[in-house]
Write a protein that holds these residues in place. Structure first.
Motif, PDB file in Angstrom:
ATOM      1  N   ASN A1494       0.821  -1.216   0.000  1.00  0.00           N
ATOM      2  CA  ASN A1494       0.000   0.000   0.000  1.00  0.00           C
ATOM      3  C   ASN A1494       0.853   1.263   0.000  1.00  0.00           C
ATOM      4  OD1 ASN A1494      -3.139  -0.424   0.413  1.00  0.00           O
ATOM      5  ND2 ASN A1494      -2.112  -2.105   1.468  1.00  0.00           N
ATOM      6  N   MET A1495       1.947   1.271   0.749  1.00  0.00           N
ATOM      7  CA  MET A1495       2.808   2.451   0.749  1.00  0.00           C
ATOM      8  C   MET A1495       3.474   2.642  -0.611  1.00  0.00           C
ATOM      9  SD  MET A1495       2.491   4.108   3.553  1.00  0.00           S
ATOM     10  CE  MET A1495       0.750   3.672   3.350  1.00  0.00           C
ATOM     11  N   CYS A1496       3.866   1.538  -1.241  1.00  0.00           N
ATOM     12  CA  CYS A1496       4.435   1.658  -2.584  1.00  0.00           C
ATOM     13  C   CYS A1496       3.390   2.159  -3.580  1.00  0.00           C
ATOM     14  CB  CYS A1496       4.993   0.312  -3.033  1.00  0.00           C
ATOM     15  SG  CYS A1496       6.461  -0.213  -2.141  1.00  0.00           S
ATOM     16  N   ARG A1497       2.165   1.672  -3.448  1.00  0.00           N
ATOM     17  CA  ARG A1497       1.118   2.122  -4.371  1.00  0.00           C
ATOM     18  C   ARG A1497       0.798   3.596  -4.142  1.00  0.00           C
ATOM     19  NH1 ARG A1497       0.536   1.810  -8.854  1.00  0.00           N
ATOM     20  NH2 ARG A1497       0.964  -0.440  -8.612  1.00  0.00           N
ATOM     21  N   LEU A1498       0.729   4.030  -2.863  1.00  0.00           N
ATOM     22  CA  LEU A1498       0.492   5.444  -2.585  1.00  0.00           C
ATOM     23  C   LEU A1498       1.623   6.300  -3.149  1.00  0.00           C
ATOM     24  CD1 LEU A1498      -1.199   7.627  -1.226  1.00  0.00           C
ATOM     25  CD2 LEU A1498       0.005   7.151   0.911  1.00  0.00           C
ATOM     26  N   LEU A1499       2.858   5.812  -3.033  1.00  0.00           N
ATOM     27  CA  LEU A1499       3.994   6.528  -3.604  1.00  0.00           C
ATOM     28  C   LEU A1499       3.875   6.608  -5.123  1.00  0.00           C
ATOM     29  CD1 LEU A1499       6.790   7.828  -3.174  1.00  0.00           C
ATOM     30  CD2 LEU A1499       7.782   5.554  -3.299  1.00  0.00           C
ATOM     31  N   HIS A1500       3.449   5.513  -5.764  1.00  0.00           N
ATOM     32  CA  HIS A1500       3.268   5.526  -7.217  1.00  0.00           C
ATOM     33  C   HIS A1500       2.151   6.492  -7.618  1.00  0.00           C
ATOM     34  CE1 HIS A1500       6.151   2.479  -7.312  1.00  0.00           C
ATOM     35  NE2 HIS A1500       5.389   1.412  -7.191  1.00  0.00           N
ATOM     36  N   CYS A1501       1.076   6.529  -6.837  1.00  0.00           N
ATOM     37  CA  CYS A1501      -0.035   7.451  -7.146  1.00  0.00           C
ATOM     38  C   CYS A1501       0.427   8.911  -7.058  1.00  0.00           C
ATOM     39  CB  CYS A1501      -1.199   7.195  -6.195  1.00  0.00           C
ATOM     40  SG  CYS A1501      -2.101   5.668  -6.517  1.00  0.00           S
ATOM     41  N   LEU A1502       1.202   9.235  -6.029  1.00  0.00           N
ATOM     42  CA  LEU A1502       1.695  10.598  -5.905  1.00  0.00           C
ATOM     43  C   LEU A1502       2.598  10.978  -7.076  1.00  0.00           C
ATOM     44  CD1 LEU A1502       2.456  10.869  -2.083  1.00  0.00           C
ATOM     45  CD2 LEU A1502       0.470  11.697  -3.318  1.00  0.00           C
ATOM     46  N   LYS A1503       3.310  10.015  -7.620  1.00  0.00           N
ATOM     47  CA  LYS A1503       4.138  10.286  -8.798  1.00  0.00           C
ATOM     48  C   LYS A1503       3.289  10.347 -10.062  1.00  0.00           C
ATOM     49  CE  LYS A1503       8.408   8.146  -7.084  1.00  0.00           C
ATOM     50  NZ  LYS A1503       9.394   7.061  -7.294  1.00  0.00           N
ATOM     51  N   GLN A1504       2.376   9.352 -10.201  1.00  0.00           N
ATOM     52  CA  GLN A1504       1.586   9.254 -11.430  1.00  0.00           C
ATOM     53  C   GLN A1504       0.703  10.466 -11.634  1.00  0.00           C
ATOM     54  OE1 GLN A1504      -0.771   5.716 -11.528  1.00  0.00           O
ATOM     55  NE2 GLN A1504      -1.538   6.031 -13.597  1.00  0.00           N
ATOM     56  N   PHE A1762      12.676   1.011  -5.705  1.00  0.00           N
ATOM     57  CA  PHE A1762      11.232   1.037  -5.895  1.00  0.00           C
ATOM     58  C   PHE A1762      10.948   1.664  -7.262  1.00  0.00           C
ATOM     59  CE2 PHE A1762      11.780   1.298  -1.252  1.00  0.00           C
ATOM     60  CZ  PHE A1762      11.087   0.155  -0.898  1.00  0.00           C
ATOM     61  N   PRO A1763      10.996   0.887  -8.329  1.00  0.00           N
ATOM     62  CA  PRO A1763      10.759   1.471  -9.666  1.00  0.00           C
ATOM     63  C   PRO A1763       9.320   1.928  -9.819  1.00  0.00           C
ATOM     64  CG  PRO A1763      10.913  -0.931  -9.791  1.00  0.00           C
ATOM     65  CD  PRO A1763      11.287  -0.557  -8.389  1.00  0.00           C
ATOM     66  N   PHE A1764       9.160   2.982 -10.613  1.00  0.00           N
ATOM     67  CA  PHE A1764       7.833   3.556 -10.818  1.00  0.00           C
ATOM     68  C   PHE A1764       6.954   2.575 -11.592  1.00  0.00           C
ATOM     69  CE2 PHE A1764       5.095   6.307 -13.605  1.00  0.00           C
ATOM     70  CZ  PHE A1764       4.193   6.642 -12.604  1.00  0.00           C
ATOM     71  N   ASN A1765       5.775   2.299 -11.050  1.00  0.00           N
ATOM     72  CA  ASN A1765       4.861   1.316 -11.648  1.00  0.00           C
ATOM     73  C   ASN A1765       3.468   1.936 -11.668  1.00  0.00           C
ATOM     74  OD1 ASN A1765       3.650  -0.941 -12.657  1.00  0.00           O
ATOM     75  ND2 ASN A1765       3.943  -2.206 -10.838  1.00  0.00           N
ATOM     76  N   PRO A1766       3.087   2.638 -12.747  1.00  0.00           N
ATOM     77  CA  PRO A1766       1.776   3.310 -12.757  1.00  0.00           C
ATOM     78  C   PRO A1766       0.639   2.301 -12.797  1.00  0.00           C
ATOM     79  CG  PRO A1766       2.805   3.441 -14.906  1.00  0.00           C
ATOM     80  CD  PRO A1766       3.825   2.833 -14.005  1.00  0.00           C
TER      81      PRO A1766
END
Length: 1788
Positions: A1494-1504, A1762-1766
């Motif tokens: 979930n933290m990785c997904r939240l991080l990806h959302c903030l980037k995406q 942690f590579p970016f994964n949209p």
């Protein structure tokens, strides 16, 4: 094979070559050197030579595992392990035998401690850590105190072994508090070595005292304190040292540091100048730096809390002892009377250092007081008595100082926490025998007699318990009891009692005491009188008989010190220590009561302080030693003992040299052979039923093997093979064998294998012969067939060649004739051609001559005709000229008459009036335009003056504030200048490096082309150079990647440390909260910020990336600095750089204002002159236009430079040729467009300048026309034309001068710019040359720093540009749109609500924008329902990572309404909530994996959805609408990244804890291939209970890995992170398995290698099945794979060694040699790895630069990425399940 005695090697191996028969008087033997030997046999004693064990049993870890247990077998096993395998540790039952290697071995590192921690004693190779772990485990399991008894003679390594044991306890049982008690325990060792160790002939660091250290543990088995007891300090060494020996180390350390300033007052010089330190000769030790050791001693004193003043007093006392030994005693009257000079320098130093009276000390050193009943006498002493009294005083002072230091060490190690249990480490002297043995050797051997008695009884007790547990009938084992020898020493009227009695006699002598011993104990079996001496006696100890010289026994037992000298010391002026040192004597002896402040563990010294008086001591040294020894035995009997026996292999201190004589002597003395004898008396060999069945199943029949009861099968087999039932016994879980029975079974097994081998060989040889015959027959037939075919082909070839020859002859003859014909024909044709050509050329020449003659005639006739025509025409023209001139003169006269008339003048005046009217109109228009311009100028002047006044005021205010903050602004300006210089230098360096790189690349291409040409010319492959260049490039890239990984690893380690510090902070905060609850009156109410993320979020509402106020403006920045303080503002890099930027802007504004003021002054001066005013106005207008055009030009140049930078960066980042070509093409296009625009601007400038010039010309022409209008010549138009030409010339001249001036200014500016660029280029070249001189690592760091600086500046510029351009306009527009949309939506919803509620609901769902609204007071409920109390199972059926999406939708709504406080609060609460959940579930893999996903997904959302183009490439149009609009959450992304790293590390820790107990059992011990276990050899006989151990299979471990994989996949964790998790786990599997393999001899065999390789293949198959082969996990198993292959490879020849070295590239040299040393054959058909082969391996691997570390760090963590994964999911498609109880969230 037998063992026979040998005078040199003690025991020698021999082979019986003739069968022995009963009654034979000798044995026929053959020695190892092939010589024959006849060994005599004593028929009466019937003692045969000892039998030798089979080679398969040689080299066992445990001596009791040998089949034949006797002295030669033990000695040979130790020798083989020590010399061939370099193993210094060997078990002997419960005893660990440690042989001193005299070489530092890499087996005591931190990773070795972790490898032995938690392991059973027999599972790993013998080690001191295994004994320490067994003691620690038994203390925790049985809750009983433990003791480790380390003994051995001087130089055997007792002190080092005890030190390593304490290091193990300090590492494994580290203190739970922050007191670092384990460090203090280890720090006590340097102090005790300095004051209690000395150099002897046998050891350079010999402990001259015994010590027993008790390490205390609490209920959680953490170290809480320690206590030390000392025994029998060798005080005589203070005043006397034998040849090649030294005094205690502290004396030499102090002398080596005497040059220090703080030691100037001690009066010390080198050690050779003092009597007490120079008696042994050499005062130094090879390889030892006394000054460096002294610094370590002082550091240890400081660490233990000894004050600096006390340390100086200690050193003063030690220096005083040295000065006391140098006193010059002058004898008189033949030595009966003596004295000490009052001028003696050493006496003065002694008195001043100790603070005593000089005269009194001088007097009482040479006199003594005799007290009688009537009076007191003062008597002079003889020279001998004075020397003895001085030496006694020195020994007494040092003994008191030693006891004081021990007491304070114990005080420093004491703790107030209640002790639950302890482990004692006894480091005591072993049995000693010298040529001259005195009182010290007698006490040492007495202590060893007591310890040996305790050891024998404990071993017997363990044997008895083992038999009783297995329910085996046993009889009393007869073992040596040394109680009679102990009674001889300590019983009533024993040696010690008679010694004390003789000491009480006034005239007692050593001779009288010896005579009493002869009279009293002559009949004792342990006492003897020497034949040639009346002053010596012999005691028969358990190890050997020792002859003691009685001389000096009484004096050493009394230990006399005169009271007068002690009283002087008591009256010392140094009250703080010296006087108190001797005042404590009063209370030291008589009582054992513990004072109130004494530690719980009593400090008992083996030699308490003695009260000196004329009546001698109340207690003798022997009596005190006996009491302390009795106390020690009581302590040891109350604990569970563990024994370590240290052996000294040789007296020369040579590494890995084994002297059998010295080794046997020590084995007999330390009780190892007694242990062997006790074991051999019963059933020494013990096998479990499973191991016995697997080992000897080859001796069983098929019928027996078909049974299921293995115990019954073993019983049946043994009853068949061994007829004597007394040779074995069946226990409950084990089979017990007498000595030699296992060897007999091994012989039967070998015979069985030998018979099977012969049968196999016979069959194989027959098959090979038959195969060979068939092969020969097939070959013969084949040869015949091929021979016949060859003959036929040869005949056919002959016929074919004959026919071909005939055809060739025919064709050749035809060809020869044809060639002759063609040659004749060609000659004829040639002759004909030449003849015909000659005739034709003659005809042609004749025709040509005729044609040329005709042409000449034609031209001559034409010239004559033209000459006649020219003469006639010239005459006609002359006639015409004369006639026309006559007519012109006549006409001129008529015109002159007409011009003088009035009519002509009227015509001229009419044209001039029209011109004057036109000129007057132009003058009026110019006057109007001048008036208008004057009005505009006045308005501009007034506005400019007001603006100047305003700016002056602001400038004054700014200067005031600048004066207030002068220091800060100066520092900021300096920093700004420094950063600018660094930026310029970095850009210049980068350009230079790019140029050099391009030049080198071009040069390299040329070299490649030349090399390829050379290679092509020499027919060599042209790609070799390119391949090597590619390889070098790849290696450099790999090196850069490795350094990047190291940097990332260090960063993540810092994150990990931050997490641990944060955890500690949370714990302290919880304790404080509990304390405040308990004491509410002490707590004050108030708001407290949660500091969990304080380090990452320095400011909350002041965060520049999410603040809605205009924080980019300077006023807000300054206000922000004033609010948060300069200290905190200095920590904000963005704020700091903004202030620097603002300072530069203010400086530019100041310069602009100054320039405008100068222009204003020029304008005011120009107003006084009305005529030049118009020219000034025009010039100012031209300057304004020029400035505008120049500003536009500068903008274009800046854009051009930015494009160049972008393309240069793009070209450096992309290495492919296509990217570079595209970048250059883009650059050329943009350059072209910029140049075109620049040309347009230049044309506009020229047009404006021409217009200005025209206006000036018209103005000048009007003025001149009004002034000089009347001037006209007779042809008036000529004057006007001349005036116009003159004005044009002036304008052109002025324009030319203006252009020349501008050109000169531009040239000057360009010249300055060139000079500046040259200076910068020189600086950059110097920096580049300096950089090239640095190492590659420093170059990489320098490049990284430059790149970081550049990126930081660019980032700041982009931020500022974004804030300035979009700050007001975009924000206000969007807010206006939002409010308008809100009003519109509200009206629409209200109207629709009034019409139909259902329609409104459908409308709301239809227009859901992917945002969730909540009230501020509902935030804790949101965090609780969504994070704190959420179970992963509750959202298992929904979209993966649903909490992350919900949090982002809430965050997006806060961004939508532009609420920065809500954004900050939500993110902070989320981070704190996740940390709280992880802390609560720190052992739950599923929960940790869930929140990592979930933290990785939240991080990806903030980037995406950040709005950055690099993250939006894969977004759909709908997803782009869901981007954040107002806030930049880059810093929060960094915080979430750090939190993700912490969660990842916790996930790895949980998985490691689950897999760690399974790895060794599943990978190394699991029998996946059935049948290989039958070759397992006997192992260590375990006394400890290991029944609780669980064996895991490989399938169970793979099942656990499947569980991990399914959990992470189900929870939506990124595949790249899953791959990194399993790479880390497989590295751990590799490290733990390889470490265990390197520390276990029983698994280093061919069968284990095969089993291990199969298990690894199963793991690799699992990786392929899960599609994880690209994760790099399989590569981490490479060292383990190579280790398995190493166990299976052939190990004999040099070629085998080369093959092993080329194969085992992932293993270090130490690991390869260690595995080869541990390699154990599983049967007698295999050969051991020879020492020569191991040396060949070492020679082959000599060139490697491998690390010295033996084991792998299984706790090492790879840097995580942690590579970016949209995500492809849009926010408006997410459904909120009702089970989450989030009804308070409203969809927007």
């Amino acid at each position: 094979m037998v063992w026979i005695p040998d005078p040199d090697e003690v025991w020698r191996s021999a082979e019986i070559i003739k069968d022995y028969k009963v009654g034979d008087k000798s044995l026929q033997l053959k020695l190892e050197d092939e010589t024959l030997y006849e060994y005599p046999i004593d028929l009466q004693g019937s003692e045969l030579p000892f039998l030798r064990n089979p080679d398969i049993l040689v080299g066992q870890n445990d001596l009791t595992a040998l089949s034949y247990l006797h002295e030669p077998a033990v000695l040979h096993n130790l020798k083989v392990r020590f010399l061939e395998s370099n193993h210094i540790y060997t078990y002997c039952g419960i005893v660990l035998v440690a042989i001193n290697p005299y070489e530092q071995l890499p087996i005591y590192e931190q990773d070795v401690i972790y490898a032995y921690s938690g392991q059973n004693m027999g599972d790993m190779d013998p080690h001191i850590f295994a004994v320490a772990e067994e003691a620690y485990k038994q203390m925790a399991r049985d809750e009983k105190n433990q003791s480790i008894i380390v003994s051995g003679e001087s130089g055997a390594g007792k002190t080092v072994s005890a030190k390593y044991a304490m290091r193990f306890f300090a590492t494994v049982g580290g203190s739970a508090s922050e007191t670092n008690i384990e460090a203090k325990v280890l720090a006590s060792s340097p102090i005790m070595e300095a004051i209690g160790n000395a150099k002897t002939t046998r050891n350079d660091n010999s402990s001259r005292f015994g010590k027993y250290i008790q390490i205390g543990f609490d209920k959680r088995y953490h170290i809480i304190g320690a206590n030390m007891r000392t025994y029998l300090l060798e005080k005589s060494r203070v005043v006397f040292q034998a040849e090649d020996e030294r005094n205690y180390h502290i004396f030499y350390q102090l002398c080596a540091s005497s040059s220090l300033p703080e030691f100037k007052d001690l009066g010390l010089t080198c050690a050779e100048d003092f009597f007490y330190t120079s008696q042994g000769g050499d005062t130094s030790i090879d390889g030892v730096d006394d000054a460096d050791d002294f610094e370590k001693t002082r550091h240890a004193f400081t660490l233990l809390g000894v004050k600096e003043s006390h340390q100086m007093t200690i050193f003063r006392i030690i220096a005083a002892i040295l000065h006391l030994g140098n006193l010059k005693i002058q004898g008189e009257r033949d030595g009966e009377v003596c004295s000490v000079s009052s001028e003696d320098e050493h006496l003065k130093n002694f008195c001043s250092l100790l603070g005593v009276e000089h005269s009194q000390m001088q007097h009482w050193l040479c006199h003594r007081k005799l007290v009688t009943t009537a009076e007191t006498y003062v008597k002079s002493m003889s020279l001998h008595q004075v020397v003895n009294a001085r030496n006694a005083l020195a020994k007494h002072i040092y003994a008191q100082l030693f006891n004081w230091i021990v007491h304070h060490v114990n005080k420093a190690l004491h703790t107030t926490v209640k002790q639950h249990s302890f482990i004692g480490v006894l480091d005591i002297y072993g049995f000693e025998t010298f040529e001259v043995n005195s009182f010290e050797q007698f006490c040492i051997n007495y202590a060893n007699e007591k310890l040996q008695q305790q050891f024998n009884s404990h071993v017997f007790k363990l044997e008895q318990e083992e038999y009783m547990k297995e329910a085996i009938p046993w009889t009393l084992i007869d073992f040596y009891d040394n109680q009679p020898c102990i009674d001889l020493i300590e019983a009533k009227l024993g040696i010690l009692d008679l010694l004390d009695e003789e000491c009480k006699v006034p005239k007692g002598t050593d001779q009288n005491w010896a005579q009493k011993l002869y009279d009293r104990h002559a009949a004792s079996q342990h006492f003897q009188k020497p034949r040639m001496s009346n002053t010596s006696f012999i005691v028969l100890h358990f190890a050997d008989k020792v002859e003691y010289q009685s001389e000096g026994f009484l004096e050493k037992n009394r230990d006399t010190v005169y009271e007068e000298q002690i009283n002087i010391l008591k009256a010392s002026k140094v009250k703080r220590m010296v006087a108190d040192l001797f005042q404590e004597e009063k209370d030291a002896v008589p009582t054992t009561a513990v004072p109130k402040r004494a530690p719980r563990i009593n400090v008992r010294s083996a030699k308490p302080a003695f009260k000196a008086a004329n009546k001698e001591h109340r207690k003798t040294v022997g009596h005190q030693f006996r009491n302390s020894l009795q106390l020690l035995m009581e302590t040891l009997n109350a604990t569970t003992p563990h024994y370590v026996r240290c052996i000294k292999p040789n007296d020369e201190k040579l590494p890995f040299k084994f002297d059998p004589k010295r080794a046997v002597q020590q084995l007999r003395a330390c009780g190892v052979l007694e242990t062997i004898r006790i074991s051999a008396a019963g059933f020494p060999s013990r096998w479990s039923y499973t191991d016995f069945f697997n080992r000897y199943r080859v001796l069983m029949s098929k019928r027996d093997l078909s049974k299921n009861d293995k115990k019954q099968i073993c019983q049946t087999l043994l009853e068949e093979l061994i007829k004597d039932p007394d040779k074995f016994q069946f226990g409950r879980t084990k089979i017990f064998f007498r000595a030699g029975q296992v060897a007999y079974l091994e012989k039967l097994r070998a015979d069985k294998f030998r018979a099977a081998t012969i049968m196999i060989q016979k069959t194989v040889r027959g098959w090979l012969e038959r195969t060979r015959f068939r092969r020969l027959r097939r070959a013969t037939l084949t040869l015949q067939c091929y021979t016949r075919g060859h003959l036929a082909r040869r005949l056919f070839e002959h016929l074919r060649r004959t026919r071909a020859a005939i055809i060739l002859q025919k064709q050749y003859r035809m060809l020869r004739m044809r060639r002759a014909f063609l040659r004749v024909r060609s000659a004829a044709l040639t002759i004909q051609a030449f003849a015909r050509g000659m005739f034709v050329r003659r005809i042609y020449r004749q025709m040509l001559m005729e044609h040329k003659a005709t042409i000449l005639q034609r031209y001559a006739r034409g010239w004559l005709a033209r000459a006649r025509f020219r003469r006639a025409r010239a005459a006609a023209v002359v006639l015409q000229c004369h006639w026309r001139r006559l007519k012109a003169r006549r006409q001129l006269q008529a015109l002159r008459i007409e011009a003088r008339s009035a009519q002509h003048l009227k015509k001229l005046n009419i044209g001039m009036e029209n011109k004057v009217v036109q000129l007057q109109r132009k003058v009026d228009e110019q006057n109007k335009e001048n008036k208008l311009l004057n009005e505009q100028l006045s308005m501009l002047t007034s506005a400019h003056s007001s603006e100047v006044e305003k700016l002056k005021k602001e400038l004054q205010q700014y200067q005031q504030t600048q004066q207030g903050d002068g220091k800060q602004l100066l520092s900021l300006q300096e920093e700004t200048e420094r950063l600018q210089m660094e930026l310029k230098r970095a850009h210049g360096e980068r350009e230079v490096m790019e140029d050099s790189h391009s030049k080198e690349r071009d040069l390299l291409k040329k070299v490649c082309l030349s090399v390829s040409k050379v290679h092509n010319f020499s027919f060599l492959p042209p790609s070799s150079f390119e391949d090597e260049f590619a390889r070098n490039t790849v290696e450099e890239n790999m090196q850069m990647k490795k350094e990047l990984e190291e940097e990332r690893s260090r960063y993540q380690n810092l994150v990990k440390e931050y997490a641990s510090l944060e955890q500690r902070y949370d714990n302290l905060r919880d304790e404080m909260s509990i304390f405040k609850v308990m004491k509410p009156e002490l707590s004050t109410p108030g708001h407290r910020r949660n500091p969990s993320n304080q380090s990452s979020l320095e400011s909350d509402s002041n965060n520049p990336s999410i603040c809605t106020s205009e924080i980019g403006d300077t006023e807000d920045v300054i206000q922000q600095v004033e609010e948060i303080g300069m200290e905190k503002a200095a920590m904000d890099m963005t704020l700091f750089l903004k202030l620097q930027k603002r300072v530069r802007e203010l400086e530019v504004e100041r310069k602009k204002l100054q320039a405008q003021l100068e222009k204003k002054e020029l304008l005011t001066k120009a107003k006084t002159f009305p005529e030049p005013q118009m020219a000034g106005l025009a010039a100012e207008r031209r300057s304004w236009l020029r400035q505008e055009l120049e500003s536009e030009n500068k903008k274009l140049k800046n854009e051009l430079n930015e494009l160049r930078k972008a393309i240069a960066d793009h070209a450096t980042q992309n290495n492919s040729a296509n990217d570079v070509q595209d970048g250059y093409s883009l650059l050329l296009n943009q350059l072209k467009s910029a140049n075109e625009e620049l040309e347009v601007r230049k044309e506009e400038v020229l047009i404006l300048r021409s217009q200005i010039m025209k206006a000036a010309q018209q103005k000048e022409m009007g003025k001149n026309m009004t002034e000089d209008w009347g001037y006209l010549n007779e042809d008036g138009e000529l004057g006007l034309a001349y005036q116009g030409l003159k004005q044009v010339a002036r304008l052109l001249e002025a324009q030319l001068q203006e252009q020349r001036r501008e050109h000169e200014e531009e040239m000057e500016a360009l010249k300055n710019q060139v000079d500046f660029m040259q200076e910068e280029l020189e600086k950059q070249q110097q920096a580049f040359l300096q950089t090239l001189q640095l190492s590659p690592e420093v170059q990489v760091e320098f490049g990284l720093q430059q790149e970081i600086t550049r990126l930081t500046n660019e980032n700041l510029d982009l931020k500022e540009l974004l804030e300035k351009l979009e700050k007001n306009e975009k924000k206000l527009k969007k807010q206006l749109k939002i409010y308008m949309k809100k009003v519109h939506d509200f009206e629409v919803e209200r109207r629709l609500h009034e019409r139909n509620m259902q329609v409104a609901v459908q409308r709301k769902e239809k227009d859901f924008q992917g945002m969730l609204e909540y009230y501020k007071e509902d935030e804790p409920l949101l965090i609780r329902n969504l994070i704190t109390e959420l179970k992963p199972q509750a959202v298992s059926a929904t979209v993966p990572c649903l909490p992350a999406y919900i949090l982002y939708m809430c965050l997006r709504h806060a961004d939508y309404i532009n609420d920065d406080q809500k954004v900050h609060s939500l993110l902070t609460s989320t981070i704190n909530g996740v940390k709280k959940v992880l802390k609560k579930h720190q052992d739950d893999f599923e929960m940790t994996s869930f929140w990592l996903a979930n933290m990785c997904r939240l991080l990806h959302c903030l980037k995406q959805y950040s709005g950055e183009e690099c993250f939006m490439t894969q977004n759909t149009a709908k997803q782009n609408e869901h981007c954040l609009k107002n806030f930049d959450l880059t810093e929060y992304r960094q915080v979430l990244g750090q939190l993700s790293i912490q969660i990842y590390q916790q996930l790895i820790k949980i998985a490691r804890g689950i897999l760690h107990p399974m790895i060794v059992s599943a990978v190394l011990e699991n029998e996946s291939i059935q049948g290989l276990s039958s070759v397992k050899t006997v192992g260590y006989r375990k006394y400890s209970s290991n029944a609780g151990d669980i064996c895991y299979s490989l399938d169970e471990m793979i099942h656990e890995l499947n569980t991990f994989h399914s959990i992470m996949c189900d929870q939506g964790l990124d595949p790249e992170i899953i791959q990194q998790v399993f790479k880390q786990l497989f590295y751990m599997i590799n490290a733990i398995t390889l470490n265990n393999l390197l520390l276990r001899k029983d698994v280093c065999s061919w069968s284990t290698g095969m089993q291990l390789r199969f298990n690894i293949s199963q793991l690799e198959e699992w990786l392929r099945g899960k599609n994880l082969q690209q994760s790099g996990a399989a590569q981490t198993l490479e060292p383990l794979i190579q280790a398995a292959q190493l166990l299976q490879l052939k190990k004999k020849t040099w070629e085998d060694a080369e093959a092993i070295c080329s194969l085992c590239t992932a293993l270090t040299t130490h690991q390869i040699v260690k595995i080869l040393n541990l390699y154990t054959p599983v049967n007698e058909f295999e050969e051991r790895v020879t020492v020569a082969f191991i040396r060949d391996i070492q020679v082959n691997l000599k060139g490697r630069n491998d690390p010295t570390q033996l084991l792998l760090d299984f706790k090492h963590l790879f840097p995580v990425l942690f590579p970016f994964n949209p995500s492809a999911i849009t926010m408006d498609s997410i459904h909120l399940p009702a089970s989450l109880n989030l009804d308070f969230l409203n969809k927007v």
